[in-house]
Every structure is written in C-alpha cells, then in structure tokens.
Enzyme design. Structure first.
Site, PDB file in Angstrom:
ATOM      1  N   HIS A  96      -2.581  -0.094  -5.293  1.00 18.26           N
ATOM      2  CA  HIS A  96      -1.742   1.053  -4.921  1.00 18.26           C
ATOM      3  C   HIS A  96      -0.348   0.542  -4.549  1.00 18.26           C
ATOM      4  CE1 HIS A  96      -0.448   4.755  -2.926  1.00 18.26           C
ATOM      5  NE2 HIS A  96      -1.434   5.342  -3.563  1.00 18.26           N
ATOM      6  N   ASP A 118      -9.056   7.122  -6.471  1.00 18.27           N
ATOM      7  CA  ASP A 118      -9.625   7.414  -7.798  1.00 18.27           C
ATOM      8  C   ASP A 118     -10.886   6.633  -8.095  1.00 18.27           C
ATOM      9  OD1 ASP A 118      -6.248   7.570  -8.564  1.00 18.27           O
ATOM     10  OD2 ASP A 118      -7.609   9.277  -8.700  1.00 18.27           O
TER      11      ASP A 118
HETATM   12  C1  SDX Z   1      -2.605   7.423  -7.477  1.00 19.72           C
HETATM   13  O1  SDX Z   1       1.789   6.815  -5.292  1.00 19.72           O
HETATM   14  C2  SDX Z   1       0.747   7.497  -4.880  1.00 19.72           C
HETATM   15  O2  SDX Z   1       0.669   7.876  -3.736  1.00 19.72           O
HETATM   16  C3  SDX Z   1      -0.257   7.829  -5.950  1.00 19.72           C
HETATM   17  C4  SDX Z   1      -1.559   8.480  -5.467  1.00 19.72           C
HETATM   18  C5  SDX Z   1      -1.311   9.865  -4.949  1.00 19.72           C
HETATM   19  O3  SDX Z   1      -2.151  10.347  -4.171  1.00 19.72           O
HETATM   20  O4  SDX Z   1      -0.336  10.502  -5.391  1.00 19.72           O
HETATM   21  O5  SDX Z   1      -2.146   7.684  -4.454  1.00 19.72           O
HETATM   22  C6  SDX Z   1      -2.558   8.629  -6.625  1.00 19.72           C
HETATM   23  O6  SDX Z   1      -1.889   7.379  -8.452  1.00 19.72           O
HETATM   24  C7  SDX Z   1      -3.468   6.235  -7.078  1.00 19.72           C
HETATM   25  C8  SDX Z   1      -3.260   4.991  -8.019  1.00 19.72           C
HETATM   26  C9  SDX Z   1      -4.133   5.241  -9.266  1.00 19.72           C
HETATM   27  N1  SDX Z   1      -3.858   4.232 -10.314  1.00 19.72           N
HETATM   28  C10 SDX Z   1      -4.769   3.289 -10.604  1.00 19.72           C
HETATM   29  O7  SDX Z   1      -5.833   3.100  -9.997  1.00 19.72           O
HETATM   30  C11 SDX Z   1      -4.391   2.456 -11.821  1.00 19.72           C
HETATM   31  C12 SDX Z   1      -4.676   0.973 -11.519  1.00 19.72           C
HETATM   32  N2  SDX Z   1      -3.715   0.529 -10.523  1.00 19.72           N
HETATM   33  C13 SDX Z   1      -2.504  -0.139 -10.986  1.00 19.72           C
HETATM   34  O8  SDX Z   1      -2.019   0.359 -12.205  1.00 19.72           O
HETATM   35  C14 SDX Z   1      -1.471  -0.324  -9.879  1.00 19.72           C
HETATM   36  O9  SDX Z   1      -2.144  -0.819  -8.798  1.00 19.72           O
HETATM   37  C15 SDX Z   1      -0.636   0.863  -9.440  1.00 19.72           C
HETATM   38  C16 SDX Z   1       0.031   1.528 -10.586  1.00 19.72           C
HETATM   39  C17 SDX Z   1      -1.482   1.852  -8.726  1.00 19.72           C
HETATM   40  C18 SDX Z   1       0.421   0.306  -8.494  1.00 19.72           C
HETATM   41  O10 SDX Z   1       1.299  -0.422  -9.242  1.00 19.72           O
HETATM   42  P1  SDX Z   1       2.502  -1.244  -8.544  1.00 19.72           P
HETATM   43  O11 SDX Z   1       2.684  -0.883  -7.121  1.00 19.72           O
HETATM   44  O12 SDX Z   1       3.679  -1.153  -9.447  1.00 19.72           O
HETATM   45  O13 SDX Z   1       1.922  -2.662  -8.473  1.00 19.72           O
HETATM   46  P2  SDX Z   1       1.948  -3.663  -9.685  1.00 19.72           P
HETATM   47  O14 SDX Z   1       1.456  -2.995 -10.932  1.00 19.72           O
HETATM   48  O15 SDX Z   1       3.287  -4.329  -9.701  1.00 19.72           O
HETATM   49  O16 SDX Z   1       0.804  -4.697  -9.240  1.00 19.72           O
HETATM   50  C19 SDX Z   1       1.110  -5.746  -8.342  1.00 19.72           C
HETATM   51  C20 SDX Z   1       0.253  -6.914  -8.855  1.00 19.72           C
HETATM   52  C21 SDX Z   1       0.489  -7.207 -10.336  1.00 19.72           C
HETATM   53  O17 SDX Z   1       0.218  -8.583 -10.524  1.00 19.72           O
HETATM   54  P3  SDX Z   1       1.526  -9.582 -10.636  1.00 19.72           P
HETATM   55  O18 SDX Z   1       2.398  -9.062 -11.764  1.00 19.72           O
HETATM   56  O19 SDX Z   1       2.220  -9.480  -9.279  1.00 19.72           O
HETATM   57  O20 SDX Z   1       0.933 -10.938 -10.912  1.00 19.72           O
HETATM   58  O21 SDX Z   1      -1.139  -6.566  -8.751  1.00 19.72           O
HETATM   59  C22 SDX Z   1      -1.715  -6.529 -10.044  1.00 19.72           C
HETATM   60  C23 SDX Z   1      -0.596  -6.436 -11.046  1.00 19.72           C
HETATM   61  O22 SDX Z   1      -0.946  -7.037 -12.289  1.00 19.72           O
HETATM   62  N3  SDX Z   1      -2.548  -5.327 -10.105  1.00 19.72           N
HETATM   63  C24 SDX Z   1      -3.771  -5.269 -10.623  1.00 19.72           C
HETATM   64  C25 SDX Z   1      -4.180  -3.942 -10.425  1.00 19.72           C
HETATM   65  N4  SDX Z   1      -3.218  -3.252  -9.829  1.00 19.72           N
HETATM   66  C26 SDX Z   1      -2.198  -4.106  -9.635  1.00 19.72           C
HETATM   67  N5  SDX Z   1      -4.551  -6.204 -11.226  1.00 19.72           N
HETATM   68  C27 SDX Z   1      -5.767  -5.778 -11.640  1.00 19.72           C
HETATM   69  N6  SDX Z   1      -6.239  -4.519 -11.487  1.00 19.72           N
HETATM   70  C28 SDX Z   1      -5.474  -3.574 -10.894  1.00 19.72           C
HETATM   71  N7  SDX Z   1      -5.933  -2.335 -10.729  1.00 19.72           N
END
Ligand code: SDX
Length: 442
Positions: A319, A377
């Site tokens: 998140h 989720d």
């Molecule tokens: C919702 O914003 C909100 O409040 C949203 C929400 C709401 O109520 O409105 O809470 C609802 O959207 C919840 C989130 C649902 N999405 C997912 O579950 C999809 C999977 N999660 C990721 O796509 C990610 O964690 C996000 C999109 C949720 C957050 O992305 P960020 O903050 O841009 O973080 P990032 O992608 O830059 O990740 C940071 C690191 C990265 O590694 P590095 O590049 O630093 O090496 O963490 C890794 C990412 O690769 N990472 C994951 C991961 N999520 C982040 N690695 C594996 N699995 C994952 N799920």
C-alpha cells in the site's frame, strides 16, 4: 531548527511555522502549517512565482493536495479514522448509513437524525424508468464496471435538477441520490450481465439487505436476505467508504475543481477505481489465489513476486500509505470467517491458500524490508465470492461503498472558499522548438 542538505547543496531550515529554502544561495521563506494530527505541510504555492522552479513529485508520495477534516490515516501505525472514529469501531458497532452521515455531516447522527437520513435515502433508491433502456444498449458480456461508468455518467442527463454545484440544496439532493441509487445501479448491472430481470428496491428492507435482494432475488420465488450476510455486506461497505486522497478520490476532486456536475465527477472516480493497482485489486487478488491454487504452489509465487523481471505482484499486498497491517484487512478477515461459517464453507480451499500465503509472505525478508502487508483487497475477494458475487462485480461493490467518500470529499472541496481548478505543471524533457518540414522534404 533543523537543516537538511539537498542535491544542489541547497539547504532547508525549518522551524515551528516556516521553512527556508536556499536556492542558488538565495533564501526563500515558506510557511509551515500543522494539522490536528499527522505530518505538517510546507506551503510552496508561491515557489514558482518566487523562484521560477516547480517541485517534482510523480505519484504525489510527498504532496498534500488539499486540507481535509474527513479521514486520517497513520500508515506506520495502521490507523484509519473517519472524523476521528476508528474504522474497527465503526465497522463493529455502526451501520453503513451511520458512517455515510458521519462522513457527510461531520458527526455521528442522533437517533432522530439517523431515522430521517435513512428515510431520505430509502426514498431515493428508485432509478428513472428510462434508464432501464440505457442498460439495454450494453452487450450482455460487458464488464459491470463499464456499465457503472456509463450509467453513473448518464445520471446528469436524468437528474439535471440537482447539478447546480453552487446551490447547497441541489448538492445535498445529488449526494443523497448518488448514495441511494448506487446499490440499484450496481444490482441492475449484475442482473443485466446474467440475463435476469431487474429487481425493484424494497423500502421495507435496510440498505444492505435491499442490495442483496436486488442482486439475488428472482420473481420465480421468495427471497429472504440472510441477516448474517446482510450485516457482513453492510460492514464491507463501511470498510470501503473513504480513504483520504487515494487515486480515485483525487480524480473526483480534480474533476470537481473544474465545476463539473457531481454525477460526472463520480463517474470519473469509478473509472479510476477500476484499475488493478487500485480498486481492481480485489478481483485480481481472487484471480491470483485461484492461479496459485494450492498451498504447495505458494513458494514459487512468492519467488516470482520478488523477481523484478517478472510482472507478477502479490495482489492485495502492499500500500502507498500503510507500512503496517491495513486495519480494514483485519476486519475483512474476521468478516470472511463469519461469512464462510454462516454458509458452511469453513473449508474453502482459497481461504487456506490466502492464510498460508499471508503467513509465509509476512515472514519473508523482502516483504518485511519493504513493509508489504495485506491490504483491504486481500480477503475481500474470497468473502464477496462466498456471498454469491462473481469476481467482475467486486470492484463494483467497492465503487458502491466509496461513493459516499467521493461525495463527502467533493462537497468539502466545493465548499472550500480557497479551492481553485487543479492544474499541475511538469518537468519538460521533450524536443526544444524546431521548424515544420514539408512531407516531401522529410
Ligand atoms: C487500494 O491509496 C489508497 O488508499 C487505495 C485504497 C483505497 O481504499 O482507496 O487503499 C485501495 O487501492 C489498495 C491497494 C490495492 N492494490 C494492490 O493490492 C495491488 C498490489 N499492490 C501494489 O501494486 C502496490 O503495493 C501499490 C500500488 C498498492 C502501492 O504502490 P506504491 O506505493 O507505488 O509502491 P511501489 O509499487 O513503489 O512498491 C514499493 C516496492 C517496490 O519494490 P522496489 O521497486 O522498491 O524494489 O514494493 C514492491 C515494489 O516492487 N511491491 C511489491 C508489491 N507491492 C509493492 N512487491 C510484490 N508484491 C506487491 N504486492
């Protein structure tokens, strides 16, 4: 006084109510504002005028886009407050319509206020009969979110007597209409996709029981919503009601800042929520659990989720704000067990996969280091499927619940005397000016 070095050897000195940014040796003072809780903000609104420079913050990881009194998230502590009330207390002790009243008007309603609010919502649940024709223009296999975007956007064509954003009475009617009609619109999208007749709202049922009735009853037989499942549905709506300035809420605010009517703004929010990184993650999380299939496949998927060359991510994990357990996921997991128990599905294999996946991930160094926890989720898909919804309806339910948050944030923006049209700038790295070359000379 605190000092921080920046890349161009400029420094930022910050004391209690101002920051000084030193650019090319020249100091620029900027006010610092503190909130009731949470990080303070540095007001950079005059930075461009004073320095000719923009700030740069793709994804807005360090940018506060507005002042708000509605929802507060402490991502490090895993805290979510709606007008100061913790989400677990609202979910355990309140109803969704109580949370709607709280988000809209700032305080929990007294009994007479709640009765009046419930009645006003109940008497706005019907949809203009001509909109039924609108549905028939979609293919039967259209994704229900495509129908939601289209139908909600079209509401301004049917309810144009509540589109004047400058009239507080019309803003209130539009708010009630959106909250009241979303279950009807969502249920109709579901019924249309499965070829069953639309079911009218029943004023004798409460908000969530009415929604389950519109989704699952058929003219051929009586349907009595299971009170345990109605309560679970109501709690799931509470968990999804609002979440500060997330992507879809920011979309609604930006659309509203141009003066667009509330129905168009909510349609924009629905479109944004559809993305798998945002509200589409519940559908993607269930598909992921089905793809994993069994507990013995988990290590391979954990490995893939850490492999940068592999696009696979653990859906329902991570998140932007929560670097701790999403407090909504805690309540959602409890609700998942309640629903499965009520339906005698305790041995649902995907729940076993989800629980084991969470256990392994949370012990894995990568997930610990990156502070990746289950979000709302992760368990919602299993719960919603057990309630009888197909995966393509999961984000529709998220949109149904989030409508009150979008509306509350939209109203706050409209009623803020300092609000202006949102218009971010950019760091331009494209071609500099060049002359046109006629096609026969290229
Ligand atoms: C919702 O914003 C909100 O409040 C949203 C929400 C709401 O109520 O409105 O809470 C609802 O959207 C919840 C989130 C649902 N999405 C997912 O579950 C999809 C999977 N999660 C990721 O796509 C990610 O964690 C996000 C999109 C949720 C957050 O992305 P960020 O903050 O841009 O973080 P990032 O992608 O830059 O990740 C940071 C690191 C990265 O590694 P590095 O590049 O630093 O090496 O963490 C890794 C990412 O690769 N990472 C994951 C991961 N999520 C982040 N690695 C594996 N699995 C994952 N799920």
């Amino acid at each position: 006084m605190t000092t921080a070095e920046t890349s161009t050897n400029d420094t930022i000195n910050q004391d209690s109510d101002k920051s000084t940014l030193i650019i090319e040796g020249k100091p620029y003072e900027m006010p610092v504002y503190g909130g009731s809780i949470g990080p303070s903000v540095i007001d950079i609104s005059r930075l461009y005028g004073q320095t000719g420079k923009f700030t740069y913050d793709p994804g807005f990881t360090s940018t506060a886009s507005c002042e708000s009194k509605i929802t507060y998230i402490d991502g490090d502590e895993g805290v979510l407050l709606h007008r100061g009330y913790p989400i677990d207390q609202l979910a355990d002790q309140g109803t969704f319509l109580e949370t709607c009243y709280l988000l809209l008007y700032g305080d929990l309603p007294q009994k007479s206020q709640l009765d009046d609010f419930e009645k006003r919502i109940t008497y706005h649940t019907m949809l203009h009969e001509q909109m039924h024709t609108f549905y028939r223009g979609f293919r039967r296999d259209a994704h229900p979110m495509a129908i939601m975007v289209g139908v909600v956007g079209a509401l301004s064509a049917f309810y144009h007597d509540s589109t004047d954003i400058n009239d507080p009475v019309q803003r209130d009617i539009a708010s009630l209409r959106m909250i009241a009609k979303m279950p009807t619109i969502a249920a109709m999208a579901y019924k249309y996709s499965i070829g069953q007749p639309f079911v009218s709202p029943q004023n004798s049922l409460d908000y969530s029981a009415n929604f389950l009735n519109m989704c699952f009853s058929v003219p051929a037989e009586d349907y009595k919503p299971n009170p345990v499942l109605s309560r679970a549905m109501d709690r799931i709506f509470i968990l999804h009601a609002d979440h500060e300035q997330n992507a879809s809420t920011s979309t609604v605010r930006l659309a509203g800042s141009s003066g667009a009517n509330p129905f168009a703004c909510i349609a924009a929010g629905i479109a944004c929520l559809w993305g798998p990184a945002h509200g589409g993650a519940n559908e993607a999380a269930l598909q992921m659990l089905e793809e994993i299939g069994s507990v013995d496949q988990i290590p391979e998927y954990i490995r893939r989720s850490k492999d940068k060359s592999d696009p696979f991510r653990l859906m329902g994990f991570g998140h932007r704000v929560y670097k701790n357990y999403d407090p909504r996921a805690t309540v959602m997991q409890k609700t998942c067990h309640e629903v499965l128990d009520a339906l005698d599905l305790k041995d649902e294999p995907l729940l076993q996969v989800a629980i084991e996946l969470e256990r392994i991930a949370r012990e894995d160094e990568y997930f610990i280091e990156k502070k990746l926890y289950p979000n709302i989720d992760f368990y919602s898909g299993i719960t919603l499927r057990a309630l009888g919804f197909p995966p393509e309806m999961f984000t529709v339910l998220f949109a149904l619940a989030r409508t009150v948050g979008w509306i509350a944030q939209w109203r706050e923006m409209i009623e803020d005397p300092s609000q202006r049209i949102g218009r971010p700038r950019q760091l331009y790295t494209g071609p500099t000016s060049r002359d046109f070359i006629p096609v026969d000379q290229r």
